[in-house]
Design a protein around this motif. Structure first.
Motif, PDB file in Angstrom:
ATOM      1  N   LEU A  10       0.839  -1.204   0.000  1.00  0.00           N
ATOM      2  CA  LEU A  10       0.000   0.000   0.000  1.00  0.00           C
ATOM      3  C   LEU A  10       0.871   1.251   0.000  1.00  0.00           C
ATOM      4  N   GLN A  11       0.647   2.153  -0.954  1.00  0.00           N
ATOM      5  CA  GLN A  11       1.334   3.441  -0.957  1.00  0.00           C
ATOM      6  C   GLN A  11       0.532   4.444  -0.126  1.00  0.00           C
ATOM      7  N   TYR A  12       1.213   5.456   0.389  1.00  0.00           N
ATOM      8  CA  TYR A  12       0.519   6.459   1.184  1.00  0.00           C
ATOM      9  C   TYR A  12       1.178   7.827   1.005  1.00  0.00           C
ATOM     10  N   ALA A  13       0.379   8.855   1.293  1.00  0.00           N
ATOM     11  CA  ALA A  13       0.874  10.231   1.278  1.00  0.00           C
ATOM     12  C   ALA A  13       0.118  10.988   2.363  1.00  0.00           C
ATOM     13  N   VAL A  14       0.851  11.672   3.229  1.00  0.00           N
ATOM     14  CA  VAL A  14       0.220  12.449   4.300  1.00  0.00           C
ATOM     15  C   VAL A  14       0.742  13.877   4.257  1.00  0.00           C
ATOM     16  N   ARG A  15      -0.153  14.807   4.501  1.00  0.00           N
ATOM     17  CA  ARG A  15       0.241  16.212   4.453  1.00  0.00           C
ATOM     18  C   ARG A  15      -0.500  16.998   5.525  1.00  0.00           C
ATOM     19  N   ARG A  16       0.214  17.854   6.198  1.00  0.00           N
ATOM     20  CA  ARG A  16      -0.395  18.654   7.265  1.00  0.00           C
ATOM     21  C   ARG A  16      -1.065  19.886   6.673  1.00  0.00           C
ATOM     22  N   SER A  17      -2.285  20.145   7.107  1.00  0.00           N
ATOM     23  CA  SER A  17      -3.011  21.343   6.692  1.00  0.00           C
ATOM     24  C   SER A  17      -3.296  22.190   7.927  1.00  0.00           C
ATOM     25  N   GLY A  18      -4.077  23.251   7.748  1.00  0.00           N
ATOM     26  CA  GLY A  18      -4.258  24.161   8.865  1.00  0.00           C
ATOM     27  C   GLY A  18      -5.666  24.359   9.355  1.00  0.00           C
ATOM     28  N   ASN A  19      -6.532  23.352   9.267  1.00  0.00           N
ATOM     29  CA  ASN A  19      -7.876  23.549   9.814  1.00  0.00           C
ATOM     30  C   ASN A  19      -8.364  22.307  10.540  1.00  0.00           C
ATOM     31  N   VAL A 187      -4.978  14.344   4.527  1.00  0.00           N
ATOM     32  CA  VAL A 187      -4.659  15.761   4.714  1.00  0.00           C
ATOM     33  C   VAL A 187      -5.370  16.224   5.972  1.00  0.00           C
ATOM     34  N   ALA A 188      -4.609  16.679   6.952  1.00  0.00           N
ATOM     35  CA  ALA A 188      -5.221  17.096   8.224  1.00  0.00           C
ATOM     36  C   ALA A 188      -4.231  17.917   9.040  1.00  0.00           C
ATOM     37  N   ASP A 189      -4.739  18.625  10.033  1.00  0.00           N
ATOM     38  CA  ASP A 189      -3.885  19.404  10.931  1.00  0.00           C
ATOM     39  C   ASP A 189      -3.374  18.504  12.050  1.00  0.00           C
ATOM     40  N   ILE A 190      -2.558  17.550  11.643  1.00  0.00           N
ATOM     41  CA  ILE A 190      -1.953  16.573  12.548  1.00  0.00           C
ATOM     42  C   ILE A 190      -0.494  16.436  12.130  1.00  0.00           C
ATOM     43  N   PRO A 191       0.443  16.312  13.068  1.00  0.00           N
ATOM     44  CA  PRO A 191       1.847  16.131  12.679  1.00  0.00           C
ATOM     45  C   PRO A 191       2.010  14.982  11.682  1.00  0.00           C
ATOM     46  N   GLU A 192       2.801  15.217  10.654  1.00  0.00           N
ATOM     47  CA  GLU A 192       2.898  14.242   9.571  1.00  0.00           C
ATOM     48  C   GLU A 192       3.467  12.901  10.031  1.00  0.00           C
ATOM     49  N   LYS A 193       4.442  12.914  10.920  1.00  0.00           N
ATOM     50  CA  LYS A 193       5.003  11.644  11.404  1.00  0.00           C
ATOM     51  C   LYS A 193       3.951  10.845  12.161  1.00  0.00           C
ATOM     52  N   LEU A 348      -4.267  26.871  -9.891  1.00  0.00           N
ATOM     53  CA  LEU A 348      -3.698  25.723  -9.186  1.00  0.00           C
ATOM     54  C   LEU A 348      -3.514  26.014  -7.707  1.00  0.00           C
ATOM     55  N   ALA A 349      -3.090  27.239  -7.385  1.00  0.00           N
ATOM     56  CA  ALA A 349      -2.881  27.606  -5.985  1.00  0.00           C
ATOM     57  C   ALA A 349      -4.209  27.605  -5.219  1.00  0.00           C
ATOM     58  N   ILE A 350      -5.247  28.149  -5.836  1.00  0.00           N
ATOM     59  CA  ILE A 350      -6.561  28.182  -5.185  1.00  0.00           C
ATOM     60  C   ILE A 350      -7.111  26.773  -5.026  1.00  0.00           C
ATOM     61  N   SER A 351      -6.920  25.952  -6.053  1.00  0.00           N
ATOM     62  CA  SER A 351      -7.389  24.567  -5.991  1.00  0.00           C
ATOM     63  C   SER A 351      -6.669  23.785  -4.894  1.00  0.00           C
ATOM     64  N   SER A 352      -5.371  23.986  -4.765  1.00  0.00           N
ATOM     65  CA  SER A 352      -4.597  23.248  -3.763  1.00  0.00           C
ATOM     66  C   SER A 352      -4.896  23.711  -2.348  1.00  0.00           C
ATOM     67  N   ASP A 353      -5.576  24.857  -2.212  1.00  0.00           N
ATOM     68  CA  ASP A 353      -5.954  25.354  -0.896  1.00  0.00           C
ATOM     69  C   ASP A 353      -7.179  24.619  -0.365  1.00  0.00           C
ATOM     70  N   ASN A 354      -7.836  23.856  -1.237  1.00  0.00           N
ATOM     71  CA  ASN A 354      -8.985  23.037  -0.844  1.00  0.00           C
ATOM     72  C   ASN A 354      -8.467  21.671  -0.411  1.00  0.00           C
ATOM     73  N   GLY A 355      -8.701  21.324   0.836  1.00  0.00           N
ATOM     74  CA  GLY A 355      -8.145  20.088   1.383  1.00  0.00           C
ATOM     75  C   GLY A 355      -8.602  18.838   0.661  1.00  0.00           C
ATOM     76  N   GLU A 356      -9.872  18.792   0.298  1.00  0.00           N
ATOM     77  CA  GLU A 356     -10.389  17.610  -0.394  1.00  0.00           C
ATOM     78  C   GLU A 356      -9.737  17.462  -1.767  1.00  0.00           C
ATOM     79  N   THR A 357      -9.669  18.562  -2.525  1.00  0.00           N
ATOM     80  CA  THR A 357      -9.033  18.537  -3.838  1.00  0.00           C
ATOM     81  C   THR A 357      -7.579  18.099  -3.732  1.00  0.00           C
ATOM     82  N   GLN A 358      -6.906  18.626  -2.721  1.00  0.00           N
ATOM     83  CA  GLN A 358      -5.503  18.291  -2.507  1.00  0.00           C
ATOM     84  C   GLN A 358      -5.338  16.803  -2.199  1.00  0.00           C
TER      85      GLN A 358
END
Length: 409
Positions: A10-19, A187-193, A348-358
């Motif tokens: 299984l591949q995975y990708a995690v990214r911290r956001s701000g909400n 994508v969530a406001d949680i530490p990536e590790k 692209l910048a506006i789109s990437s600001d949407n957590g679901e789209t990202q």
């Protein structure tokens, strides 16, 4: 951002956001193109019926599992993927991710529930015929890729869906819903590790820790593309038309980036696109006009779609021809190219600001390329596109003996 692959594949990708809202998606390398040996429409029907019960939860429990937390659960099918995704408060993210994997790994396809959903899907197929703007594009794509897996209809037909059995659904999932065919993106406001640790723990719990065998995807050159010009009398009030051709694939590097820019200039989402400005704003000939660039493994499609009154059809088609000729014959000025690049980068910048789209984009990128490009890489790729490259792509895609058209009258 952290990306990786669990021991099970299984591949995975995690990214911290701000909400406070968290997003997760499970992207599965299994779409309409992978239906060889199965009834048409089984990928889409599988997407519907995996919600109808698992080894641990009934359909009723699944339907309310995230709702009672204020979250949302959804899914969609494309030519190349099935995607399950959820939106929840960040503290409920592990429950959402666990549910997505449960749906994908142990659906049971209860006979009664499948029969109910069969009626829903058949009604969806019937309803799609009442939306000519969607129906004409699907038919255009089917004609263009006739004989190739990419030409298959996502929905299938009412007749084919009626023939899909619970046993066939289980076989389809068993062959394609394997961990090495999946990407879990968060994508969530949680530490990536911390998110990575949770994902790896969940993967180890759901799978046995070792990669499994799946049916490999057949990669087939599209070969000679048919050129067609068809007019079909649908007796609709609105006339719909699609004009287009094949375009660079997902793996065509700089040509793909230049085509994204070309598409945006001709008829992209902004109201200042050439086609919208000429056909709608200046002349009022159309209800709507746009161009779209669909990218697949072996090829892509750049298509111009419009809807108008019968009396305006010839004027619209002539205007489209003039816009395309302009892009082929005259290179963009420095100022026009610069403005087009800035517009695309802003979108692209506006789109990437949407957590679901990202989140959805991360899953698609990991599944396709095994990596996610950084913002800096995306900017550099767009900025490197030259006016000559845009003109070259316009000439290649809209070559006179390569362009096809379909009209619903």
């Amino acid at each position: 951002m952290i990306t990786g692959r669990a021991d099970c594949g299984l591949q995975y990708a995690v990214r911290r956001s701000g909400n406070a809202v968290g997003y997760c998606s499970l992207t599965i390398k299994c779409g309409t193109r992978d239906e060889e040996g199965f009834h048409s429409g089984i990928a889409h029907f599988t997407e519907h019926t995996i919600f109808k019960g698992t080894a641990h939860k009934s359909a009723r429990v699944i339907n309310s599992y995230l709702d009672r937390l204020g979250g949302e659960l959804n899914a969609f099918t494309t030519k190349e993927e099935i995607v399950l995704h959820a939106t929840v408060l960040k503290e409920d993210l592990s429950k959402a991710a666990s549910l997505l994997l449960e749906l994908a790994t142990c659906p049971v396809f209860p006979e009664e529930e499948v029969e109910i959903e069969r009626g829903v899907v058949i009604e969806e197929i019937s309803s799609s015929k009442d939306a000519p703007a969607d129906d004409i594009y699907d038919q255009f794509e089917g004609e263009l890729f006739e004989g190739h897996p990419l030409g298959r209809s996502i929905l299938g037909t009412a007749g084919s869906v009626r023939k899909i059995s619970c046993k066939e659904l289980a076989k389809f999932v068993r062959e394609h819903f394997t961990p090495e065919n999946m990407v879990l993106a968060v994508v969530a406001d949680i530490p990536e590790k911390k998110m990575e640790t949770s994902v790896l723990r969940l993967a180890g719990k759901v799978f046995d820790g070792s990669a499994s065998e799946s049916v490999p995807r057949e990669i087939r050159p599209v070969g000679r593309i048919p050129v067609f010009h068809k007019r079909i009398d649908k007796k609709n009030h609105e006339v719909n038309a699609v004009i287009g051709s094949t375009a660079p694939s997902l793996f065509d590097g700089q040509d793909r980036i230049a085509t994204v820019l070309l598409n945006n200039i001709i008829g992209g989402p902004a109201s200042n696109s050439l086609l919208n400005d000429l056909l709608r704003e200046k002349n009022g000939w159309v209800y709507g006009v746009e161009s779209s660039y669909s990218q697949y493994t072996e090829a892509g499609i750049l298509a111009i779609s419009l809807g108008c009154d019968r009396c305006n059809l010839d004027k619209c088609l002539d205007a489209v021809g003039k816009v395309v000729s302009r892009m082929k014959e005259t290179p963009l000025s420095d100022s026009t190219l610069k403005a087009a690049k800035k517009q695309l980068l802003g979108q692209l910048a506006i789109s990437s600001d949407n957590g679901e789209t990202q989140c959805l984009s991360m899953g698609k990128s990991m599944l396709t390329f095994g990596r996610i490009w950084s913002d800096e890489e995306n900017v550099a790729a767009i900025e490197s596109v030259t006016a000559g490259k845009v003109q070259e792509l316009a000439c290649r895609i809209f070559m006179q003996d390569k362009v096809s058209s379909l009209v619903f009258l």
